[in-house]
Design an enzyme around this catalytic site. Structure first.
Site, short mmCIF file in Angstrom:
data_model
loop_
_atom_site.label_atom_id
_atom_site.label_comp_id
_atom_site.label_asym_id
_atom_site.label_seq_id
_atom_site.Cartn_x
_atom_site.Cartn_y
_atom_site.Cartn_z
N ASP A 125 0.83 -1.22 0.00
CA ASP A 125 0.00 0.00 0.00
C ASP A 125 0.86 1.26 0.00
O ASP A 125 1.99 1.26 0.51
CB ASP A 125 -0.91 -0.02 1.24
CG ASP A 125 -2.08 0.94 1.11
OD1 ASP A 125 -2.36 1.39 -0.02
OD2 ASP A 125 -2.70 1.24 2.15
N GLY A 126 0.30 2.34 -0.57
CA GLY A 126 0.96 3.64 -0.53
C GLY A 126 1.51 4.10 -1.87
O GLY A 126 2.14 5.15 -1.95
N ASN A 127 1.24 3.33 -2.93
CA ASN A 127 1.74 3.71 -4.26
C ASN A 127 1.16 5.06 -4.71
O ASN A 127 1.87 5.89 -5.29
CB ASN A 127 1.33 2.67 -5.32
CG ASN A 127 1.97 1.32 -5.08
OD1 ASN A 127 2.86 1.19 -4.26
ND2 ASN A 127 1.50 0.31 -5.79
N GLY A 128 -0.14 5.25 -4.47
CA GLY A 128 -0.82 6.48 -4.92
C GLY A 128 -0.23 7.70 -4.22
O GLY A 128 0.08 8.72 -4.86
N ARG B 230 -1.09 8.58 -10.33
CA ARG B 230 -1.08 7.40 -9.47
C ARG B 230 -0.44 6.17 -10.14
O ARG B 230 0.32 5.44 -9.49
CB ARG B 230 -2.50 7.08 -8.97
CG ARG B 230 -3.09 8.16 -8.05
CD ARG B 230 -4.53 7.82 -7.67
NE ARG B 230 -4.62 6.51 -7.08
CZ ARG B 230 -4.44 6.24 -5.78
NH1 ARG B 230 -4.19 7.23 -4.93
NH2 ARG B 230 -4.52 5.01 -5.33
N ASN C 249 -11.00 -2.89 -5.17
CA ASN C 249 -10.21 -1.93 -5.97
C ASN C 249 -10.81 -1.63 -7.35
O ASN C 249 -10.38 -0.68 -8.02
CB ASN C 249 -8.75 -2.39 -6.12
CG ASN C 249 -7.93 -2.25 -4.85
OD1 ASN C 249 -7.03 -3.04 -4.57
ND2 ASN C 249 -8.21 -1.23 -4.04
N TRP C 250 -11.84 -2.38 -7.76
CA TRP C 250 -12.53 -2.07 -9.03
C TRP C 250 -13.22 -0.71 -8.96
O TRP C 250 -13.59 -0.16 -10.00
CB TRP C 250 -13.58 -3.14 -9.35
CG TRP C 250 -13.02 -4.51 -9.54
CD1 TRP C 250 -13.10 -5.55 -8.65
CD2 TRP C 250 -12.33 -5.02 -10.70
NE1 TRP C 250 -12.48 -6.68 -9.18
CE2 TRP C 250 -12.01 -6.37 -10.43
CE3 TRP C 250 -11.95 -4.48 -11.93
CZ2 TRP C 250 -11.31 -7.18 -11.35
CZ3 TRP C 250 -11.27 -5.28 -12.83
CH2 TRP C 250 -10.96 -6.61 -12.54
N ARG D 62 -4.92 -1.32 9.26
CA ARG D 62 -6.10 -2.17 9.05
C ARG D 62 -5.74 -3.28 8.07
O ARG D 62 -4.71 -3.21 7.39
CB ARG D 62 -7.28 -1.34 8.52
CG ARG D 62 -6.96 -0.55 7.25
CD ARG D 62 -8.20 0.18 6.72
NE ARG D 62 -7.83 1.10 5.65
CZ ARG D 62 -7.65 2.41 5.79
NH1 ARG D 62 -7.83 2.97 6.97
NH2 ARG D 62 -7.30 3.17 4.77
N SER E 146 -7.92 -4.39 5.58
CA SER E 146 -8.55 -4.17 4.27
C SER E 146 -8.89 -5.49 3.57
O SER E 146 -8.66 -5.65 2.38
CB SER E 146 -7.67 -3.29 3.36
OG SER E 146 -7.44 -2.03 3.97
N GLU F 50 1.56 -12.45 13.07
CA GLU F 50 2.10 -11.25 13.69
C GLU F 50 2.00 -10.13 12.66
O GLU F 50 2.37 -10.31 11.50
CB GLU F 50 3.57 -11.45 14.07
CG GLU F 50 3.79 -12.51 15.13
CD GLU F 50 3.21 -12.13 16.49
OE1 GLU F 50 3.20 -10.92 16.82
OE2 GLU F 50 2.76 -13.04 17.22
C1 IPE Z 1 -5.46 -2.68 0.19
O1 IPE Z 1 -5.14 -1.36 -0.05
C2 IPE Z 1 -5.43 -3.45 -1.09
C3 IPE Z 1 -4.12 -3.62 -1.71
C4 IPE Z 1 -2.99 -3.22 -1.19
C5 IPE Z 1 -4.10 -4.33 -2.94
P1 IPE Z 1 -6.27 -0.26 -0.27
O2 IPE Z 1 -5.55 1.02 -0.50
O3 IPE Z 1 -7.22 -0.70 -1.30
O4 IPE Z 1 -7.01 -0.27 1.15
P2 IPE Z 1 -7.87 0.87 1.87
O5 IPE Z 1 -8.89 1.34 0.89
O6 IPE Z 1 -6.94 1.96 2.26
O7 IPE Z 1 -8.46 0.18 3.07
C1 IPE Z 2 -1.32 0.31 -3.95
O1 IPE Z 2 -1.42 1.42 -3.16
C2 IPE Z 2 -2.28 -0.76 -3.61
C3 IPE Z 2 -3.27 -1.07 -4.64
C4 IPE Z 2 -4.52 -1.10 -4.34
C5 IPE Z 2 -2.88 -1.41 -6.00
P1 IPE Z 2 -2.61 2.46 -3.29
O2 IPE Z 2 -2.94 2.69 -4.71
O3 IPE Z 2 -3.75 2.06 -2.44
O4 IPE Z 2 -1.89 3.73 -2.69
P2 IPE Z 2 -2.53 4.82 -1.75
O5 IPE Z 2 -3.08 4.11 -0.56
O6 IPE Z 2 -3.60 5.51 -2.52
O7 IPE Z 2 -1.39 5.72 -1.39
MG MG Z 3 -4.14 2.39 -0.48
#
Ligand code: IPE
Ligand code: IPE
Ligand code: MG
Length: 250
Positions: free
Chosen positions: A28-31, A41, A76-77, A204, A206, A217
Site C-alpha cells: 500500500d501507498g503507491n498512490g 497514481r 479496488n474495481w 487495518r 482491508s 504477527e
Molecule cells: C489494500 O489497499 C489493497 C491492496 C494493497 C491491494 P487499499 O488502499 O485498497 O485499502 P484501503 O482502501 O486503504 O483500506
Molecule cells: C497500492 O497502493 C495498492 C493497490 C490497491 C494497488 P494504493 O494505490 O492504495 O496507494 P494509496 O493508498 O492511494 O497511497
Molecule cells: Mg491504499
C-alpha cells in the site's frame, strides 16, 4: 575491493537472522508516493511493481519459503478505469516475465483470487504460469500475487463449495472441521502467514487473508510501498523475531 564485495554478498545470503516461513505484504501507498512527487497514481504503481520484484527476490534469497502480496482487492474495481487498466498492464508485464524466468529462478509464481472477472488474456497467462509452477516440485519457493482477492469473498466461495459437497452427499455437516475450511481457500496448500506487513501508515487489514491471519504477527510501518527496501524487510523480520507467539497458550 573484489573480496570486500564478496564478503558483503556472502553476509547477506548467509544472514544469521532466522526468517519466517511465510511473509505476506499489503502493498500500500503507491498512490500517495506518486502524489507527493506530482506524478499520476499509475506511476506509483509502476515503481511499486519494481519494489515487489526486489523484495520477492530478497525474500527468496534469505530463505523465506512463501511470500504473498496483496496486489488488487475485490474492492479496488471502484477506482478510475484508467488506474485499473494501468494495474492490469503491470500484471500482464509481470506474468510475462514470470513465465520466462520462474523455472530458472526456482520460484513458483501463483495468483490467488477470483480470477473470473479478469481480462481473458490475463487469465490465459495465469493458467500458463500455473502450469509451470506445478512442474517445479516441492523445493521451489512460492511467490503469490493476490489479484481480485477479498478475504470475505474467499470465505463465501469456500462456504459455497462445502455446501455443494454436502448436498451431493460427499461430506457430512458434522465432519466439517476448521481444516475443511482452510482446504477450500485459495491458500489451501500453504501454511498460514507468520508475518503480515502493511506499509503506508494504515493500520487495518482491508480484507486480506481474514481466515489465515488468526495468529499472524502484524508489522506496520509509515514507509510507502515504493520506498520499502530490503533494510525495511530486515527490520520487520527482526521485530518478528523479538515477539513471543503464544497461540493461546502460556
Ligand atoms: C489494500 O489497499 C489493497 C491492496 C494493497 C491491494 P487499499 O488502499 O485498497 O485499502 P484501503 O482502501 O486503504 O483500506
Ligand atoms: C497500492 O497502493 C495498492 C493497490 C490497491 C494497488 P494504493 O494505490 O492504495 O496507494 P494509496 O493508498 O492511494 O497511497
Ligand atoms: Mg491504499
Amino acid at each position: 575491493m573484489g573480496i570486500f564485495k564478496w564478503f558483503r554478498g556472502k553476509k547477506n545470503l548467509d544472514s544469521a537472522r532466522p526468517v519466517p516461513r511465510h511473509i505476506a505484504v499489503i502493498m500500500d501507498g503507491n498512490g500517495r508516493w506518486a502524489k507527493k512527487r506530482g506524478m499520476p497514481r499509475p506511476a506509483g504503481h509502476a515503481v511499486g511493481a519494481e519494489t515487489f520484484r526486489t523484495i520477492a527476490t530478497y525474500c527468496k534469497d534469505i530463505g523465506v519459503q512463501y511470500f504473498t502480496v496483496y496486489a488488487f482487492s475485490t474492492e479496488n474495481w471502484k477506482r478510475p478505469a484508467e488506474e485499473v487498466n494501468a494495474l492490469m498492464d503491470l500484471f500482464r508485464k509481470y506474468l510475462t516475465e514470470a513465465a520466462e524466468t520462474m523455472a530458472q529462478r526456482g520460484v513458483a509464481v501463483r495468483v490467488l483470487g477470483d480470477l473470473s472477472p479478469l481480462p481473458g488474456d490475463i487469465r490465459k497467462q495465469i493458467a500458463e504460469v500455473d502450469e509451470i509452477a506445478d512442474s517445479l516440485g516441492e523445493n521451489a519457493a512460492t511467490a503469490s500475487l493476490c489479484i481480485n482477492y477479498g478475504g470475505r469473498d474467499e470465505i463465501k466461495n469456500a462456504v459455497r463449495a462445502i455446501v455443494d459437497e454436502v448436498q451431493k452427499g460427499k461430506l457430512l455437516p458434522e465432519n466439517i472441521a476448521e481444516d475443511t475450511i482452510s482446504a477450500h481457500l485459495y491458500t489451501a496448500h500453504m501454511p498460514d502467514p507468520d508475518l503480515i506487513i502493511r506499509p503506508s501508515g494504515e493500520i487495518r487489514t482491508s480484507n486480506f487473508l481474514l481466515w489465515q491471519s488468526a495468529y499472524s504477527e502484524y508489522y506496520f510501518t509509515d514507509v510507502l510501498w515504493p520506498d520499502f527496501s530490503t533494510t525495511d524487510m530486515d527490520k520487520a523480520i527482526d521485530e518478528f523475531n523479538r515477539r513471543t507467539r503464544r497461540f493461546g497458550g502460556v
